[in-house]
Design a protein around this motif. Structure first.
Motif, short mmCIF file in Angstrom:
data_model
loop_
_atom_site.label_atom_id
_atom_site.label_comp_id
_atom_site.label_asym_id
_atom_site.label_seq_id
_atom_site.Cartn_x
_atom_site.Cartn_y
_atom_site.Cartn_z
N ASP A 85 0.81 -1.22 0.00
CA ASP A 85 0.00 0.00 0.00
C ASP A 85 0.85 1.27 0.00
O ASP A 85 0.39 2.33 0.40
CB ASP A 85 -0.94 0.00 1.20
CG ASP A 85 -0.20 -0.03 2.54
OD1 ASP A 85 1.06 -0.13 2.53
OD2 ASP A 85 -0.86 0.04 3.59
N LYS A 86 2.08 1.17 -0.49
CA LYS A 86 2.97 2.34 -0.49
C LYS A 86 2.41 3.49 -1.31
O LYS A 86 2.59 4.66 -0.97
CB LYS A 86 4.36 1.95 -0.98
CG LYS A 86 5.18 1.16 0.03
CD LYS A 86 6.59 0.87 -0.50
CE LYS A 86 7.49 0.30 0.59
NZ LYS A 86 6.99 -0.97 1.15
N GLU A 88 -0.72 4.40 -1.74
CA GLU A 88 -1.72 5.13 -0.96
C GLU A 88 -1.05 6.00 0.09
O GLU A 88 -1.47 7.14 0.34
CB GLU A 88 -2.69 4.15 -0.30
CG GLU A 88 -3.62 3.46 -1.28
CD GLU A 88 -4.79 2.78 -0.59
OE1 GLU A 88 -5.04 3.07 0.60
OE2 GLU A 88 -5.48 1.97 -1.26
N TRP A 89 -0.01 5.47 0.73
CA TRP A 89 0.72 6.24 1.75
C TRP A 89 1.33 7.50 1.12
O TRP A 89 1.21 8.60 1.65
CB TRP A 89 1.80 5.36 2.37
CG TRP A 89 2.75 6.09 3.28
CD1 TRP A 89 3.92 6.68 2.92
CD2 TRP A 89 2.60 6.33 4.69
NE1 TRP A 89 4.51 7.27 4.01
CE2 TRP A 89 3.72 7.06 5.11
CE3 TRP A 89 1.63 5.97 5.62
CZ2 TRP A 89 3.90 7.45 6.43
CZ3 TRP A 89 1.81 6.37 6.94
CH2 TRP A 89 2.93 7.09 7.33
N GLN A 92 -1.44 10.09 0.15
CA GLN A 92 -2.02 10.76 1.32
C GLN A 92 -1.06 11.79 1.91
O GLN A 92 -1.43 12.96 2.12
CB GLN A 92 -2.39 9.73 2.39
CG GLN A 92 -3.07 10.35 3.61
CD GLN A 92 -3.30 9.34 4.72
OE1 GLN A 92 -2.37 8.89 5.37
NE2 GLN A 92 -4.57 8.97 4.91
N LYS A 93 0.16 11.38 2.18
CA LYS A 93 1.11 12.28 2.84
C LYS A 93 1.61 13.37 1.90
O LYS A 93 1.80 14.52 2.33
CB LYS A 93 2.29 11.48 3.41
CG LYS A 93 1.87 10.39 4.39
CD LYS A 93 0.95 10.91 5.48
CE LYS A 93 0.47 9.79 6.40
NZ LYS A 93 -0.55 10.25 7.37
N GLU A 224 8.99 5.36 -0.07
CA GLU A 224 7.86 6.18 0.37
C GLU A 224 8.28 7.37 1.21
O GLU A 224 7.48 8.28 1.45
CB GLU A 224 6.83 5.33 1.13
CG GLU A 224 7.30 4.81 2.48
CD GLU A 224 7.98 3.45 2.42
OE1 GLU A 224 7.89 2.71 3.42
OE2 GLU A 224 8.59 3.13 1.38
#
Length: 243
Positions: A85-86, A88-89, A92-93, A224
């Protein structure tokens, strides 16, 4: 106060009927009612919106509350596809930290690949993540999330490009990022590799298209982490010095 983005055109003192998704969250989830307020954004402009009807959700735009919250440099992140899920991380950030565009790319050394048939679903999900993060962080715009190929990346006349390259960091290169930011470009494209890094051939191709290798300090970061470091560095070098 909660913030929502709408596709409806907004003007001060206008009454606007909003989308079902906003109605569901504001009325069903938060249990807001007539007379309650939230923030509403369209095309970079934010308004204080007062609820005048709940079914359908209708608001009146009371005040223009737009303020400068976007990075002075439009930053386009291009990240090699990572595992799990990198993505999505990162979305988001990076949205919270001010990225304007976030793209992903399959790379030679990346162990994860995105197949064409799965792209639409992935990008829809990631765009929703960007929307939620933009609302939470009170952005004026929602970053665009997309997919690209490294050899398709070119620079416009008002853009500069850097590629975060592990070998440059190992060699002690430490000035390029600061020098690039100090030119005050309107737009910056920054390329990052996946867990396996970028291949020398990919870096050479990017350099031929005008990108310059840049180290991100003496430590080697995870795929990430590096994009978030760059956005934080830009904010410290450009935004915080102006406050």
């Amino acid at each position: 106060m909660n913030r929502y983005f709408t596709e409806q055109s907004l003007t001060l003192n206008a009454s606007v009927q909003l989308e079902a998704a906003i109605q569901k969250h504001a009325i069903k989830v938060l249990r807001q009612g007539v007379g309650d307020h939230f923030e509403l954004v369209h095309d970079g402009h934010a308004y204080d919106a007062e609820i005048t009807d709940v079914s359908p959700l209708t608001v009146k735009l009371i005040n223009d509350i737009t303020r400068s919250v976007e990075l002075p440099i439009a930053v386009h992140l291009v990240c090699g596809v990572g595992k799990g899920d990198k993505a999505e991380w990162i979305v988001q950030k990076a949205t919270e930290l001010g990225a304007s565009t976030i793209s992903f790319a399959n790379t030679q050394w990346g162990t994860a690949k995105w197949s064409p048939e799965k792209l639409p679903k992935k990008l829809t999900r990631l765009q929703a993540v960007a929307l939620g993060a933009a609302e939470q962080s009170h952005r004026n715009v929602v970053p665009t999330v997309g997919f690209t190929k490294l050899n398709d990346l070119t620079l416009a006349t008002d853009q500069v490009g850097v590629v975060a390259y592990e070998e440059a960091a190992k060699a002690g290169e430490a000035a390029q990022l600061v020098q690039t930011i100090q030119t005050h470009p309107q737009s910056l494209i920054a390329v990052f590799g996946p867990e396996g890094g970028l291949s020398p051939q990919e870096v050479d191709g990017l350099q031929q298209n005008g990108f310059v290798p840049a180290g991100l300090g003496p430590r080697i970061m995870r795929t990430e982490t590096a994009p978030l470091y760059l956005l934080s560095a830009i904010s410290a070098l450009v935004e915080l010095q102006e406050i």
